[in-house]
Design an enzyme around this catalytic site. Structure first.
Site, PDB file in Angstrom:
ATOM      1  N   HIS A 143     -40.082 -49.624  61.851  1.00 21.64           N
ATOM      2  CA  HIS A 143     -40.995 -49.441  60.891  1.00 21.64           C
ATOM      3  C   HIS A 143     -40.687 -48.226  59.746  1.00 21.64           C
ATOM      4  O   HIS A 143     -39.195 -47.920  59.852  1.00 21.64           O
ATOM      5  CB  HIS A 143     -42.328 -48.502  61.579  1.00 21.64           C
ATOM      6  CG  HIS A 143     -41.826 -47.404  62.467  1.00 21.64           C
ATOM      7  ND1 HIS A 143     -42.527 -46.076  62.387  1.00 21.64           N
ATOM      8  CD2 HIS A 143     -40.898 -47.156  63.134  1.00 21.64           C
ATOM      9  CE1 HIS A 143     -42.122 -45.369  63.217  1.00 21.64           C
ATOM     10  NE2 HIS A 143     -40.880 -45.809  63.439  1.00 21.64           N
ATOM     11  N   CYS A 170     -45.588 -48.010  55.539  1.00 23.62           N
ATOM     12  CA  CYS A 170     -45.679 -48.697  56.624  1.00 23.62           C
ATOM     13  C   CYS A 170     -46.125 -50.281  56.446  1.00 23.62           C
ATOM     14  O   CYS A 170     -45.502 -51.125  56.895  1.00 23.62           O
ATOM     15  CB  CYS A 170     -46.160 -48.163  57.849  1.00 23.62           C
ATOM     16  SG  CYS A 170     -47.986 -47.823  57.525  1.00 23.62           S
ATOM     17  N   HIS A 218     -51.153 -46.222  60.902  1.00 20.46           N
ATOM     18  CA  HIS A 218     -49.623 -46.663  60.795  1.00 20.46           C
ATOM     19  C   HIS A 218     -49.551 -47.928  61.588  1.00 20.46           C
ATOM     20  O   HIS A 218     -50.145 -48.332  62.451  1.00 20.46           O
ATOM     21  CB  HIS A 218     -48.942 -45.579  61.350  1.00 20.46           C
ATOM     22  CG  HIS A 218     -47.424 -45.844  61.295  1.00 20.46           C
ATOM     23  ND1 HIS A 218     -46.689 -45.625  60.078  1.00 20.46           N
ATOM     24  CD2 HIS A 218     -46.380 -46.097  62.302  1.00 20.46           C
ATOM     25  CE1 HIS A 218     -45.622 -45.839  60.413  1.00 20.46           C
ATOM     26  NE2 HIS A 218     -45.336 -46.218  61.612  1.00 20.46           N
TER      27      HIS A 218
END
Length: 171
Positions: free
Chosen positions: A143, A76, A131
């Site tokens: 993402h 990420c 994240h």
């Protein structure tokens, strides 16, 4: 030349000069409005440019700890770091570090291109940033995670709604 004819010539000359001056004034005014509109659309569209560039990587595989110098796979934060770097914005390497740059933005004030942060996955405890994603507008995030790799998800449902922590504006 008669007096009447000279009068008509003067009226026509004044009328022509007025028309030329008015046309020049209108053109300058239009250029100013166009320049202002272009400046506004440029600042608004930077986030959209980032999303459009990031979408080029849709489907690329997820790999935890992926290098920031490759587009073969991403995690990420390597994804956000790579995409923003393309536009001259340097982000730190990890999602936790990225959550400390820029300025805080409330969820209600999100703009396209904002970074959004979550506490999800096996390392999450509900408070730690684990994240990062890029807000894509209309309640969507761009993402990468797990099996889908780089993808677009709904910020306001499921796991992403439950684990949302905060957002930052770096543009």
């Amino acid at each position: 030349m008669t007096m009447q004819r000279r009068y008509i010539q003067k009226v026509m000359a004044v009328g022509l000069a007025t028309t030329i001056a008015f046309t020049a004034f209108a053109a300058v005014g239009q250029q100013t409005v166009h320049a202002q509109t272009t400046a506004q659309s440029t600042s608004v569209s930077k986030g959209q440019q980032i999303i459009n560039y990031g979408k080029k990587f849709l489907g690329r595989p997820y790999k935890f700890g992926a290098s920031t110098s490759t587009t073969k796979n991403f995690d990420c934060s390597s994804f956000t770091k790579y995409v923003f770097k393309h536009y001259g914005i340097t982000l730190p390497r990890t999602s936790a570090q990225q959550s400390k740059v820029g300025k805080f933005v409330s969820k209600a004030s999100l703009r396209v291109g904002d970074l959004v942060f979550f506490s999800s996955g096996s390392r999450a405890n509900g408070h730690n940033v684990t994240h990062v994603a890029i807000y894509a507008g209309n309640g969507k995030i761009l993402h990468t995670y797990g099996k889908p790799g780089v993808t677009i998800s709904n910020l306001n449902s499921g796991n992403w709604k439950r684990t949302y922590l905060s957002a930052r504006r770096v543009l």
